[in-house]
Scaffold this motif. Sequence first.
Motif, mmCIF file in Angstrom:
data_model
loop_
_atom_site.group_PDB
_atom_site.id
_atom_site.type_symbol
_atom_site.label_atom_id
_atom_site.label_comp_id
_atom_site.label_asym_id
_atom_site.label_seq_id
_atom_site.Cartn_x
_atom_site.Cartn_y
_atom_site.Cartn_z
ATOM 1 N N MET A 136 0.817 -1.218 0.000
ATOM 2 C CA MET A 136 0.000 0.000 0.000
ATOM 3 C C MET A 136 0.850 1.268 0.000
ATOM 4 O O MET A 136 0.428 2.307 -0.527
ATOM 5 N N ALA A 148 -5.218 9.262 4.758
ATOM 6 C CA ALA A 148 -6.155 8.137 4.629
ATOM 7 C C ALA A 148 -5.426 6.849 4.253
ATOM 8 O O ALA A 148 -5.694 5.782 4.813
ATOM 9 N N ILE A 149 -4.490 6.934 3.309
ATOM 10 C CA ILE A 149 -3.747 5.741 2.884
ATOM 11 C C ILE A 149 -2.860 5.250 4.027
ATOM 12 O O ILE A 149 -2.731 4.039 4.255
ATOM 13 N N LYS A 151 -3.470 5.602 7.283
ATOM 14 C CA LYS A 151 -4.377 4.948 8.250
ATOM 15 C C LYS A 151 -4.807 3.581 7.746
ATOM 16 O O LYS A 151 -4.883 2.615 8.502
ATOM 17 N N SER A 152 -5.113 3.504 6.463
ATOM 18 C CA SER A 152 -5.563 2.252 5.863
ATOM 19 C C SER A 152 -4.457 1.199 5.912
ATOM 20 O O SER A 152 -4.694 0.040 6.264
ATOM 21 N N GLN A 155 -3.908 -0.432 9.267
ATOM 22 C CA GLN A 155 -4.893 -1.476 9.610
ATOM 23 C C GLN A 155 -4.498 -2.843 9.059
ATOM 24 O O GLN A 155 -4.941 -3.865 9.569
ATOM 25 N N LEU A 190 -10.046 -0.446 -3.245
ATOM 26 C CA LEU A 190 -9.193 0.727 -3.054
ATOM 27 C C LEU A 190 -8.307 1.094 -4.239
ATOM 28 O O LEU A 190 -8.356 2.219 -4.732
ATOM 29 N N SER A 210 -13.819 1.434 1.825
ATOM 30 C CA SER A 210 -13.796 1.763 3.254
ATOM 31 C C SER A 210 -12.759 2.826 3.604
ATOM 32 O O SER A 210 -12.972 3.640 4.493
ATOM 33 N N THR A 211 -11.629 2.854 2.892
ATOM 34 C CA THR A 211 -10.591 3.860 3.171
ATOM 35 C C THR A 211 -11.159 5.274 3.027
ATOM 36 O O THR A 211 -10.900 6.149 3.865
ATOM 37 N N LEU A 215 -12.170 6.395 6.712
ATOM 38 C CA LEU A 215 -10.892 6.866 7.255
ATOM 39 C C LEU A 215 -10.481 8.257 6.791
ATOM 40 O O LEU A 215 -9.704 8.921 7.467
#
Length: 264
Positions: A136, A148-149, A151-152, A155, A190, A210-211, A215
């Motif tokens: 990612m 956002a990326i 945070k994603s 996870q 994504l 969801s990202t 997020l």
Amino acid sequence: MAIYEQIGKSYDLTRRADPEIAARLAVHLQVKSDASYLDVGCGTGNYTLALAKSGGIWHGVDQSKKMIDAATNKSNIVAWQVAEAEALPYADKTFSGVLCTLAIHHFVALTPAFQEIYRVLAAGRFVLFTATPEQMSKYWLFEYFPEAIHKSAEQMPSLEKVRYALKEAGFNSVNIEPYSISENLQDLFLYSGKYRPEIYLDENIRSGISTFALLASPEEIAAGCQRLATDINTGCITDIVNKYENNHGDYLFVIAEKINHELA
């Protein structure tokens, strides 16, 4: 909390089983017409139903009632249930294969979930489709939506953690097959717009990812989309995409094997 309760309503507008991914999953699972299979974290059942066309008797579980309701409305050829991955409502050694696509980052903890999957698997394969934080970090989306990326990616369990948890659960061997996004990908998750950056400007598409839905702040989305639109219009996006190119795949198939020692 079933986080997909928030995005379940519009999810199927943009999310559908990609034929290429479904075909690879069927090959890795070694689907047989008379065997039983389970899809853990099945969502609205897109891949469950696609795989059911390959044969087998299928069950699907998800922690979100909204997702399972949507799956039930689509088809009753699969036995759908609301359940947590850490507490599967099946007897030991029920299934010949287990599937999990883009869902392990929602598990409370990997090892308990994988132990449950190992328990309900008679002998056969547990096939995962996922992305690692390392992969990612190479998404060009980071250029426009860094928070956002980040945070994603945080996870997502690393491949090392996935391997460790599978081993802890008892799986005998683990094989990896990298997957790179194709230009005609039909499931708009994504990084599906790797070669179609304009899709991220569509709010409907972002709401099924969801990202973006959970997020990303509205401010980051607004600023990122504005910059992205400018770079698409000027052609600068091509340089950005090329800058983030990598040879290690954008996602991974992880194929874990359980051997029935009674038969071995």
